[in-house]
Write an enzyme that holds these catalytic residues in place. Structure first.
Site, PDB file in Angstrom:
ATOM      1  N   LYS A   1      30.969  -5.850  -3.621  1.00  0.00           N
ATOM      2  CA  LYS A   1      32.347  -6.716  -4.137  1.00  0.00           C
ATOM      3  C   LYS A   1      32.355  -7.868  -2.808  1.00  0.00           C
ATOM      4  O   LYS A   1      32.899  -8.808  -3.139  1.00  0.00           O
ATOM      5  CB  LYS A   1      33.155  -5.825  -4.360  1.00  0.00           C
ATOM      6  CG  LYS A   1      34.665  -6.519  -4.774  1.00  0.00           C
ATOM      7  CD  LYS A   1      34.684  -6.984  -6.369  1.00  0.00           C
ATOM      8  CE  LYS A   1      35.768  -7.292  -6.909  1.00  0.00           C
ATOM      9  NZ  LYS A   1      36.644  -8.236  -6.308  1.00  0.00           N
TER      10      LYS A   1
ATOM     11  N   ASN B   1      35.398 -20.931 -10.857  1.00  0.00           N
ATOM     12  CA  ASN B   1      34.260 -20.238 -10.294  1.00  0.00           C
ATOM     13  C   ASN B   1      32.761 -20.772 -11.030  1.00  0.00           C
ATOM     14  O   ASN B   1      31.756 -21.056 -10.111  1.00  0.00           O
ATOM     15  CB  ASN B   1      34.294 -18.801 -10.937  1.00  0.00           C
ATOM     16  CG  ASN B   1      35.241 -18.100 -10.031  1.00  0.00           C
ATOM     17  OD1 ASN B   1      36.176 -18.611  -9.139  1.00  0.00           O
ATOM     18  ND2 ASN B   1      35.687 -16.838 -10.315  1.00  0.00           N
TER      19      ASN B   1
HETATM   20  O1  KPL Z   1      37.069 -10.955  -7.414  1.00  0.00           O
HETATM   21  C1  KPL Z   1      37.321 -12.223  -7.650  1.00  0.00           C
HETATM   22  C2  KPL Z   1      38.419 -13.101  -7.026  1.00  0.00           C
HETATM   23  O2  KPL Z   1      38.826 -13.871  -7.504  1.00  0.00           O
HETATM   24  O3  KPL Z   1      39.077 -12.562  -5.860  1.00  0.00           O
HETATM   25  C3  KPL Z   1      36.063 -12.940  -8.175  1.00  0.00           C
HETATM   26  C4  KPL Z   1      35.030 -11.927  -8.522  1.00  0.00           C
HETATM   27  C5  KPL Z   1      35.646 -14.056  -7.525  1.00  0.00           C
HETATM   28  C6  KPL Z   1      36.607 -13.568  -9.716  1.00  0.00           C
HETATM   29  O4  KPL Z   1      37.395 -14.593  -9.738  1.00  0.00           O
END
Ligand code: KPL
Ligand code: NAD
Length: 306
Positions: free
Chosen positions: A184, A202
């Site tokens: 992650k 994104n």
């Molecule tokens: O976890 C995320 C975030 O914005 O912090 C993602 C996976 C990039 C999804 O927006």
């Protein structure tokens, strides 16, 4: 009684989900002003779940960190940069057998809290739900995601997890939570800073930053491999591509933080990755350049650099 430290988007979402599943919860608010404001609304929370066409009203109890009741279970739902101090404020109330569950994004705050609480079981989680608050008493559960929980010391799943699952909460247990957190982290290190710098959702990264995503993926894969996290470059590329496509219209949490003038969690994403690379004297020029650009960007927006 389940205590929830931090009544922001995640804290309220978990309080609502647990309470609706039949588990009494108690929010812990930071100070008397926040408690008074919460109580002025009689502790009411309006939860909207657009995906399920649901609008629910529920009442949540709240207290201060120095309330006398011992804590048997603590869910920490602050931002990563606030987690250590928040836990310190209630540490004296943790009973000897209390479990602690950490929901913070990124990495670094979890390890610090495990060090802070050497005698307790501290569980880590990754959460991909999306939730936000139009006001202190309203919560929008914008996207149902996946929650994966694990024990960094690789102990067995706790009893409460089974009880929560039996009561309808969709949570997964993973025996190697550190590998899940690293994956992650890699995705957040690649997506979040670029969306902040390019000020784009994104999905646009696939067209606007394809080359940089590739360079970052290569370095992140090397870094993970150096820390014993098994993930091939092909799989990392595929997972990154999937997350970008699945969240194409999302504004990353970092871009949202910058838009709202809030401190970002950069230090727990790129900051952690760079410190980890330094520990092993690993060269990660693309990550370093990205971090430097983001620091400049944050400084021009008058935001903290960590
Ligand atoms: O976890 C995320 C975030 O914005 O912090 C993602 C996976 C990039 C999804 O927006
Ligand atoms: P938030 O800012 O909405 O909530 C954090 C809350 O913690 C705030 O209400 C703040 O006042 C409180 N807090 C800070 N210090 C405290 C202290 N000492 N004592 C008590 N309360 C304190 O943040 P959030 O969106 O709920 O995010 C929490 C974590 O979950 C972050 O690491 C975030 O990245 C992660 N996360 C959030 C989402 C989301 O959709 N909101 C999704 C996935 C992961």
């Amino acid at each position: 009684m389940l205590h929830i430290l931090g009544a922001g988007s995640m804290g309220l979402l978990w309080a609502a989900r647990l309470q609706r599943a039949g588990f009494p919860t108690q929010l812990i608010l930071r100070n008397i002003e926040r408690l008074a404001a919460w109580q002025a609304h009689a502790g009411q929370l309006e939860l909207t779940d657009p995906g399920q066409h649901q609008h629910i009203s529920l009442s949540l109890n709240a207290e201060l960190p120095d309330s006398p009741e011992p804590i048997r279970f603590l869910l920490v739902a602050t931002k990563a940069y606030a987690a250590e101090d928040a836990v310190r404020s209630v540490q004296h109330r943790l009973s000897a057998d209390a479990d602690v569950l950490l929901l913070q994004n990124g990495m670094g705050s979890q390890q610090a809290i495990s060090r802070q609480l050497p005698r307790h079981r501290v569980f880590y989680a990754t959460v991909t739900d999306g939730a936000w608050r139009p006001s202190a008493h309203q919560l929008i559960w914008a996207g149902h995601g996946q929650t994966i929980i694990g024990d960094p010391r690789q102990g067995p799943p706790p009893d409460w997890l089974t009880r929560w699952q039996e009561h309808g909460l969709t949570l997964e247990w993973h025996a190697d939570i550190m590998a899940i957190l690293w994956r992650k982290l890699a995705i957040n290190c690649a997506i979040n800073p670029l969306t902040a710098l390019l000020d784009c959702p994104n999905g646009e990264l696939l067209e606007r930053a394809h080359g940089r995503l590739e360079e970052l993926s290569q370095e992140l894969q090397l870094l993970m491999s150096a820390f014993g996290i098994p993930l091939s470059l092909d799989i990392l590329r595929t997972q990154l591509d999937q997350v970008i496509r699945q969240t194409a219209t999302n504004s990353s949490s970092m871009r949202q933080d910058i838009h709202c003038g809030r401190r970002t969690e950069i230090d727990f994403m790129l900051g952690f990755a760079l410190r980890s690379a330094d520990q092993l004297s690993l060269a990660v020029p693309a990550l370093r350049k990205l971090n430097a650009e983001l620091q400049t960007y944050l400084a021009t927006h008058g935001l903290p650099l960590d």
